[in-house]
Design a protein around this motif. Structure first.
Motif, PDB file in Angstrom:
ATOM      1  N   TRP A  16      12.368  17.990  35.861  1.00 13.90           N
ATOM      2  CA  TRP A  16      12.991  19.093  35.411  1.00 13.90           C
ATOM      3  C   TRP A  16      13.639  18.911  33.872  1.00 13.90           C
ATOM      4  N   GLU A  21      13.065  19.529  30.003  1.00 13.24           N
ATOM      5  CA  GLU A  21      13.985  20.195  28.982  1.00 13.24           C
ATOM      6  C   GLU A  21      14.111  19.295  27.872  1.00 13.24           C
ATOM      7  N   ILE A  56       6.480  25.247  40.049  1.00 15.41           N
ATOM      8  CA  ILE A  56       8.010  25.556  40.270  1.00 15.41           C
ATOM      9  C   ILE A  56       8.549  24.729  38.873  1.00 15.41           C
ATOM     10  N   ARG A  74       8.366  27.167  35.795  1.00 12.30           N
ATOM     11  CA  ARG A  74       8.832  28.251  35.837  1.00 12.30           C
ATOM     12  C   ARG A  74      10.439  27.725  35.471  1.00 12.30           C
ATOM     13  N   LEU A  75      10.803  26.578  35.908  1.00 13.52           N
ATOM     14  CA  LEU A  75      12.108  25.937  35.825  1.00 13.52           C
ATOM     15  C   LEU A  75      12.232  25.812  34.193  1.00 13.52           C
ATOM     16  N   ASP A  88       9.903  26.630  31.552  1.00 18.47           N
ATOM     17  CA  ASP A  88       9.749  27.796  31.010  1.00 18.47           C
ATOM     18  C   ASP A  88       9.705  27.601  29.174  1.00 18.47           C
TER      19      ASP A  88
END
Length: 279
Positions: free
Chosen positions: A72, A76, A157, A160-161, A163
């Motif tokens: 995640w 980013e 997952i 979507r996190l 995105d």
């Protein structure tokens, strides 16, 4: 164009040179490390408490959650490189596309799509169930379809996190599922084969290298076919490697192949629930 073709060569030669070295040199050292010993101790405790299958389920769920926790923030960070890396690479490739090479890449990139790998999963599950017939024949029938589901939903997952959007030419986003699916599908299939058919370390290195080559070639074709940003592919390779490691370890746990810890934990006291020491 020279740089584009050279990148394709690196996509093939890179894993051919690096992965066998990791399997032959690095993997044995890692297996003997203190961290690996602690992990074996934890697995031994879990197995004693809830059995092999329960321990394998915990490893798979906890490991998948850990992969999300790692990938995640990675996603980013990679997203912030879009203006500086992804868009310049996209523009460079787009301006130098050759129709014939584009057609080849569009054909090859299909090996990482879900539909072909569904068939690979089904055929491999049946073939390996026959190979496992004298042992836990049902394990390939469970493990291979399960890895497909775990990869799909873990990837969903993450997408979507993070995105992060997609290139203007396609809907591919972070992480590249084609790279991850190839690593997961063939990684689990190779593990099931190795568990039932003892092989030499050199043969093991070759079997592990093959999915790695497929994944890096898939990453190259995804960029050239303009289906993904470059950093989506980087993220997909990292994500797929980590999740495959989790799935393989869970499979080894389920088959009872995890070596016992060097220093097994003392048995708990029946009265007080902790280890007793003599005086």
């Amino acid at each position: 164009m020279t740089l584009i073709y050279a990148s394709g060569v690196v996509a093939v030669l890179g894993p051919l040179l690096v992965v066998p070295w990791l399997v032959v040199r690095w993997a044995p050292a890692g297996a003997g490390s203190r961290g690996a010993g602690r992990l074996r101790g934890a697995v031994a405790g879990l197995t004693a408490a809830i059995g092999r299958l329960g321990a394998a389920a915990v490893v798979l769920l906890a490991g998948s959650a850990a992969v999300v926790a790692v990938c995640w923030p990675l996603g980013e960070a990679l997203s912030r490189l879009e203006p500086h890396v992804d868009r310049p690479v996209f523009a460079y490739v787009h301006a130098r596309r050759v129709e014939g090479w584009a057609q080849v890449n569009s054909l090859v990139t299909g090996i990482g799509d879900r539909y072909p790998l569904m068939w690979v999963t089904a055929v491999a599950a049946l073939a390996l169930a026959l190979a496992w017939r004298r042992r836990r024949w049902w394990l390939p029938l469970v493990a291979l379809p399960l890895q497909f589901v775990v990869e799909q939903y873990t990837q969903e997952i993450l997408s979507r996190l993070v995105d992060r959007g997609h290139p203007p030419t396609d809907l591919g986003t972070y992480p590249s599922g084609g790279c991850a699916r190839l690593l997961m599908t063939f990684g689990v299939a190779v593990t099931l084969f190795v568990l039932v058919r003892p092989i030499s370390r050199r043969v093991l290195a070759a079997l592990v290298t093959a999915p790695a080559v497929l994944a890096t070639v898939e990453g190259y074709t995804r960029v050239y076919a303009e289906k993904h940003w470059l950093t989506d592919v980087v993220g997909g390779l990292i994500f797929g490697t980590l999740l495959t490691g989790v799935a393989v370890f869970a499979l080894v746990v389920a088959d009872g192949r995890v070596p016992p810890p060097l220093d097994p934990p003392a048995a708990p006291s029946r009265r007080h629930g902790y280890a007793m020491t003599g005086t």
